[in-house]
Structures are given as structure tokens and as C-alpha cells.
Design an enzyme around this catalytic site. Structure first.
Site, PDB file in Angstrom:
ATOM      1  CB  SER A   1      -0.965  -0.094   1.357  1.00 56.14           C
ATOM      2  OG  SER A   1      -0.106   0.132   2.473  1.00 56.14           O
TER       3      SER A   1
ATOM      4  CG  ASP B   1      35.077  -0.139  59.596  1.00 55.37           C
ATOM      5  OD1 ASP B   1      34.191  -1.336  59.998  1.00 55.37           O
ATOM      6  OD2 ASP B   1      35.242   0.478  60.707  1.00 55.37           O
TER       7      ASP B   1
ATOM      8  CD  GLU C   1      34.887  -4.831  69.419  1.00 53.19           C
ATOM      9  OE1 GLU C   1      34.183  -3.817  69.940  1.00 53.19           O
ATOM     10  OE2 GLU C   1      34.918  -4.856  68.116  1.00 53.19           O
TER      11      GLU C   1
END
Length: 713
Positions: free
Chosen positions: A24, A519, A590
Site C-alpha cells: 500500500s 569498614d 573484641e
């Protein structure tokens, strides 16, 4: 571009058409070329769904238009799925070379974004045949975009429909002098024919004698190849809505793309072909289809006709799904992107059906063909065939030397300690190029203000030392959610530092990506990129300083845990009734082996006029210094060693790295504890001391450098 030859010959123009939709658009050009047979020689190649019975054998309408077909190529592999589309492209590529070699066109006209057209453009480009691409530069969503743009890159010349499409082609670095803003060729025909007096005869021939002007629906829905299941769902909902809406409906079969077979199956399962309100057809001649769209009460589906041609008539359109996402549309188009039930589509039908909108000429004014013919006449066949691209000017690189690149790509690293706040510019090699240190303020507001100031100063300084900052990495004490960049709970050393969003204010101020972690994890990342852990699949880093922390690398990845408290190594309990720890519990590593624990022990012995063997307390400064330590008390070394044994028995790393100011003093006694207390298979695991001087800063930088450069190196 003036076509120059010693003897003016006709320009051999090959038009290749693949389906009813592209014909078309191509037919008006073919008629124009045929009308100027003294200048052009038309060659026609037909392939794709034109030659399939299920899709109407639409090659016949080409013959009915009195065009001679030079070659018919059966290129469709049936199956209507993704694999069949790929095989169809391959089959076309196998067959096209013989045809193009026989026809030897000066230029091949290819339309749009179909997979058949991609095969045509690929074959022609490889055979050094000039290509004119129609409707390039448009945006519509789905795989069609990728195919359309790929054809544009292969094409030598472009005839586009809209100003925006023209700008897109220019942005794609296509040569502006080879781009023609022509408009859509189908508009040349539809603007002349849609006012035919016999339109009611056409409507009745397809929908029956009782149908009135603007009282029926045209439906045309195609599969979306990048989301087939969703497009099938939308198709079923559209049919349900049309059944409920109870208006006469002309429905066309979908195209041959992957998923069409399933859509036809849905249509037949709902009995659409037998329903009195529906007329299901495979093909309608374009001139008649235009009349039907022009006088419809509404058009529904996802065909490009709805957003392009229908706008020229003001026909109301309901565009379903994503297939036309990005297309320029007039005000006549109502979009329904998604739906879970047919109610939304039914409501759209209620809103749109029977309306009329102002006519839109976004896609053309009816003069595309004369412009295209004039453009064809101007093509100079003596010009070099190799196309050139008009890239925008870019700043030349100062150097392409790899050492220069590694040196200049840098990260901004921030370390928030209990006492100091540090910022550094760190290059790819792990060298700290510049470092800034300030006392860490006690209040949240002052701390954030100082962080932002130091970072901004560093970014400015980076320019003067020829560094490109890729992002910001932040190392901080406490428990961190790295996914959100939030400090959840802080250590007692940093006040007013819980539930703090670090990522947002830093990123907003610097306009850079930001990574945040604690850290201990940063120390492990530093070892992974710059230290002993480089290339090691499984290892543990233990920080021995004021407190005890660390990180675990398992299968080259950092372990965070489900609530971001994985690898809290300092709080592994080695005694049920040990000294009190800063976390509130007792007997943690710790509480025995950290600098604070050793300082507490030294003070107790000093106050009692006792001397701890090997631990000298500096009376004048009243502070703990690792340089004052000769031999640690056995209990501290044993506690740390037992804790590391527990780690070895849980994650079984191949290496333990002791980081921090006390690491070198603990190495030998910890290795002895491992050889005495660990399982036999774990006794030989090495314990080494980190050689990195700034593990927190280097780890913060590695978060940036590893992520930001992963795709570069």
C-alpha cells in the site's frame, strides 16, 4: 546529487514488496515510476506473505494493478514463531543473490521494518546495490524498531514521513543530504480516493446491507514478537470487549509474525468467524480498506494504519498494547497500554465509537511520490558507494595508553572513623593521589556538612591533577545496608550515626553514583582488589585495631548476610563468662583482643603497680600505641586465634589476612593457635599480615572502581 553518466540511461529501480501492508506504501511509487518510463525502468520482486494462501495470495493485486512481476520468491518458513521468522530471513538471504544478480538494479527500494525487508537490505548492501529506505527514523516499540533502524544503517538514502523521523535519522548519524522528508506515499492515494461516492457499496459488500455509515468497527491486531503471550492476552480481551459492545465488526486476520497462529486460535475458539456481528477476512484491497477505515465508527487494534492513515480521516482509533509505542499520533488515537479484563477496552469503545476528530496530516500531504521521483533523479551513480556517517564532533582523547587510562580513572573514597574523617582520590592502581583529613564532628549535621565540603573540594582538585572521578565509595563503622546506602546502627565511637542515608545527599550534591559499606567489608574488598586476596576465591580479612572487625569473601563475592550483619567477626563469642564487650554481650573476641581491650588491661596493671610482660604503657600520653607493644598477653592472642578457628570451620577459606595496626603482632601467635586447635584439614591455612596502609580508603575506592569499570576492562 546529480545523476551523471556519459550516456543518460534509464535508472533501474527495483521495488521489493513483502506483504499487503508495505504494498500500500510502495504501489503509489510504482505507479509514479511506471508513468515516467522514459526515465526509469521498474523491476518488481515479490516475496514473503504475498505468496501464501492463508494470507490471501496478495501478489494477485499487484498483477491486477498491471505490474509485471520479475521474480516471485517463496521465503516464508511456516510455523509463525520466533524460529520460523529467523529461518525465513535465512531462506530469503539464500534466494535473493541470484535474483539481484540477474536484475542488476541501480537502486533497491525497501519499505519499513519487516524481517523480510531486513533480508532484502542485507543482501543488497553486501552486493553493493544502493538502497532507498522508506519510513526510516520512526519509533514504534517492539522488535520492529531494531529492524527498522538496522535497515536504516544499511541504506544509502532515506525517504521519511515526519519531521521527527528526519531528526531521528540525523541523530543516528545519517547524512542529512541523503535524507528526504517526503511524507507517506500511501497518503497520495488515500487523500484522493477516500471521498468516493460509492463508499456505501463498498461497506455493504463487506458488512451487509443493514450497516450504516459510522456504525461499524474495523479491528486489526498483530502479535508483538517481543512479548507474544501478552499480545495474545490483549487480543482475547479485545474480542471479548467487541462481543460485549455488540456492533458490526470487520476483523482482519493478523500478519505472519510469531504468535499469529495462537491469535487465530483464540479468534476461532471464541467463534468469531461464525458470529453474526463479525466478518473475518484475510485481505481487503487497499482502496476499499481505506473507504472502510474512513467511514468506520471506530478502528481498534495495534496496526500502524490506526495511528497513520486513520488520522487523515479523523476516524477515532483505540490503540492496544505496546506495538505502536513512540509513534506520532493525532488526537484521534486513544491508547490502552495494558488491561487485566475487557472492561477497560469496552470503556474505551464507549468513549471513542461514533466520534469524529479533525483530520491530521502528520504523515503526509499527498505529494510524497513527486518528491521521491525527484529525489531518485538526483542520485549520482558515480558517487562512491561506500556510505559515510556524520558523527558529532567529540573531544579527542589525550592518550590511548593503557597506563594513562588506569591512572586517570579514579574514585573518591571516604572513611568515617571514630576520630577522623578522611577523603582520598584513589586511582585504578590503588595509589592514593591526594588525601584530606579532618576531625570527625560529633553531631550529624556538622558531620554531613563536612563530608560534602571535603568531597566537593576533592572533586575540584581532581580536575587539576587530570583525574576522572567515576563515583564515591564510603567506608563507615557500624552495620550498613549497602543496597540502600544507609547506616542502620553505628558503633559507640561515632555518635548520632544510626538510620542515616548517606547515598542520597552525597549523590545529589556531586551528581555521582555512591556506594556505602562498613569498614570491615571495605578492608576485605581492598585485599581482594589490591592485596593478598587478589585472585583468591575464598578468604577472610580480620581487622585488628581499636575494635575487631572484618569481611568474608566467598566465591569472589562479599558476604553481607540477610540483615547485613554477616562477618561481624569481632563479636564471635569465645567465652560464656568473659569480659564485657562494647556490643553489650560478654566474651566476644573484641573484648579480649582489640586495642581498647589491651588498653583497659594495661591501665589495670599500671594502676595496681604491676607490669604486664611485654606491654609498656606510655604514662605521659595516657594512650595505647601499637609501637609500645612487644609481646601481647597470651589470652588476647588465644581469643583471637580461637575466633578465627571458628571462622575456618564455618566458611573454610584458603587464606586469612590480618589487617589493622595490630595485625603484624598477632600473626605468629594466631598461626600457632590454628595449628593446635583447628581441624587437621584447616591447620595449614595461611595467616598473613596485610601490606595495605589504608585498607578502609582502598576498599571504599574498590567499590567504585570494580563496578564502574567492569564493562571497560
Amino acid at each position: 546529487m546529480q545523476r551523471s553518466r556519459e550516456k543518460m540511461e534509464k535508472l533501474r529501480v527495483c521495488v521489493a514488496t513483502c506483504n499487503r501492508a508495505d504494498y500500500s506504501k510502495l504501489a503509489p511509487i510504482m505507479f509514479g515510476i511506471k508513468a515516467h518510463s522514459d526515465e526509469f525502468e521498474l523491476e518488481v520482486v515479490v516475496l514473503g506473505s504475498h505468496l501464501i494462501d492463508d494470507y490471501g495470495n496478495t501478489f494477485r493485486m499487484i498483477e491486477q494493478d498491471d505490474f509485471g512481476i520479475d521474480s516471485k520468491l517463496h521465503t516464508i518458513v511456516r510455523g509463525e514463531d520466533e524460529a520460523a521468522m529467523v529461518e525465513s530471513v535465512g531462506l530469503a538471504l539464500v534466494k535473493l543473490p541470484d535474483v539481484l544478480q540477474r536484475l542488476r538494479p541501480d537502486i533497491l527500494i525497501v519499505h519499513g521494518d519487516r524481517f523480510d525487508a531486513l533480508a532484502l537490505a542485507t543482501a543488497a548492501a553486501l552486493m553493493n546495490i544502493r538502497i532507498l529506505h522508506l519510513e526510516g527514523g520512526e519509533v514504534s516499540g517492539t522488535i520492529d524498531d531494531s529492524i527498522r533502524h538496522a535497515i536504516s544503517k544499511l541504506a544509502h538514502y532515506h525517504a521519511c514521513c515526519t519531521r521527527m523521523a528526519e531528526q531521528h535519522l540525523i541523530a543516528m548519524c545519517e547524512d542529512h543530504s541523503r535524507i528526504l522528508l517526503a511524507g507517506c506515499p500511501s497518503y497520495d492515494k488515500l487523500l484522493l480516493t477516500h471521498h468516493k461516492d460509492d463508499y456505501m457499496d463498498i461497506i455493504k459488500s463487506w458488512l451487509g446491507d443493514k450497516v450504516q455509515d459510522h456504525d461499524y468497527i474495523v479491528a486489526l491486531q498483530h502479535p508483538v514478537t517481543t512479548d507474544i503471550q501478552h499480545s495474545i492476552k490483549i487480543y482475547g480481551l479485545m474480542l471479548d470487549a467487541l462481543l460485549s459492545f455488540n456492533k458490526k465488526t470487520l476483523i482482519l486476520f493478523p500478519n505472519i509474525d510469531a504468535g499469529s497462529k495462537e491469535m487465530v486460535r483464540v479468534m476461532r475458539k471464541k467463534g468469531i468467524e461464525q458470529h453474526p456481528n463479525f466478518r473475518a477476512v484475510k485481505h481487503i484491497p487497499f482502496e476499499q480498506f481505506i473507504q472502510l477505515v474512513c467511514h468506520a465508527g471506530c478502528m481498534i487494534g495495534n496496526s500502524s494504519c490506526g495511528v497513520r492513515e486513520a488520522g487523515a480521516f479523523g476516524t477515532p482509533v483505540i490503540n492496544l498494547g505496546t506495538r505502536q509505542t513512540g509513534r506520532e499520533t493525532g488526537e484521534n488515537v486513544l491508547h490502552v497500554r495494558d488491561a487485566d479484563t475487557h472492561n477497560k477496552i469496552y470503556h474505551a469503545l464507549e468513549l471513542q465509537f461514533g466520534k469524529r476528530y479533525p483530520c491530521s496530516k502528520i504523515y503526509g500531504d499527498g505529494s510524497a511520490v513527486p518528491r521521491i521521483l525527484k529525489f531518485l533523479r538526483s542520485i549520482d551513480l558515480d558517487e562512491p558507494l561506500q556510505k559515510t556517517f556524520c558523527f558529532p564532533p567529540v573531544k579527542e582523547s589525550i592518550s590511548q595508553d593503557i597506563d594513562h587510562i588506569l591512572e586517570t580513572q579514579s574514585a573518591l573514597a571516604v572513611d568515617l572513623g571514630g576520630t577522623n574523617l578522611r577523603v582520598a582520590i584513589v586511582c585504578m592502581r590503588g595509589k592514593i593521589l591526594k588525601k584530606y583529613t579532618e576531625n570527625n564532628p560529633r553531631t550529624f549535621e556538622d558531620r554531613m556538612e563536612l563530608i560534602l565540603k571535603m568531597c566537593k573540594d576533592a572533586v575540584q582538585d581532581a580536575v587539576s591533577i587530570n583525574c576522572r572521578i567515576l563515583g564515591v565509595g564510603v567506608s563507615t563503622g557500624g552495620r550498613v545496608n549497602p543496597q540502600e546506602g544507609v547506616v542502620l546502627h553505628s558503633t559507640k565511637l561515632i555518635q548520632e550515626w544510626s538510620c542515616v542515608n548517606l547515598r542520597t545527599p552525597i549523590s545529589d550534591a556531586l551528581h555521582l553514583p555512591v556506594w556505602v559499606d562498613n569498614d570491615g567489608n571495605c578492608a576485605a574488598l581492598a585485599e581482594k582488589k589490591f592485596g593478598h586476596g587478589k585472585g583468591v576465591e575464598n578468604f577472610v580479612t580480620v581487622i585488628t585495631g581499636t575494635g575487631i572487625g572484618g569481611g568474608i569473601i566467598h566465591h569472589h563475592e562479599l558476604i553481607h548476610g540477610s540483615t547485613f550483619c554477616g562477618a561481624e567477626l569481632g563479636h564471635i563469642m569465645v567465652s560464656l563468662e568473659g569480659p564485657e564487650c562494647s556490643c553489650g554481650s560478654r566474651g566476644c573476641i573484641e573484648a579480649y583482643a582489640s586495642g581498647m581491650a589491651l588498653q583497659r588491661e594495661a591501665k589495670m596493671l599500671h594502676d595496681g603497680d604491676k607490669l604486664l610482660l611485654g606491654l609498656l604503657w606510655n604514662r605521659s600520653e595516657g594512650d595505647f600505641k601499637p609501637s609500645d607493644v612487644c609481646v601481647f598477653p597470651p589470652l588476647a592472642s588465644t581469643a583471637l586465634g580461637v575466633g578465627i578457628v571458628n571462622i575456618l570451620h564455618i566458611v573454610n577459606p584458603s587464606l586469612v589476612v590480618l589487617s589493622g595496626v595490630l595485625g603484624s603482632f598477632y600473626q605468629e601467635p594466631v598461626q600457632q593457635v590454628l595449628s593446635q586447635r583447628a581441624l587437621t584439614s584447616a591447620q595449614t591455612i595461611r595467616v598473613v599480615t596485610s601490606h595495605l596502609e589504608e585498607p578502609a580508603l582502598l576498599g571504599a575506592a574498590s567499590m567504585v572502581l570494580d563496578y564502574a569499570t567492569r564493562r571497560t576492562y
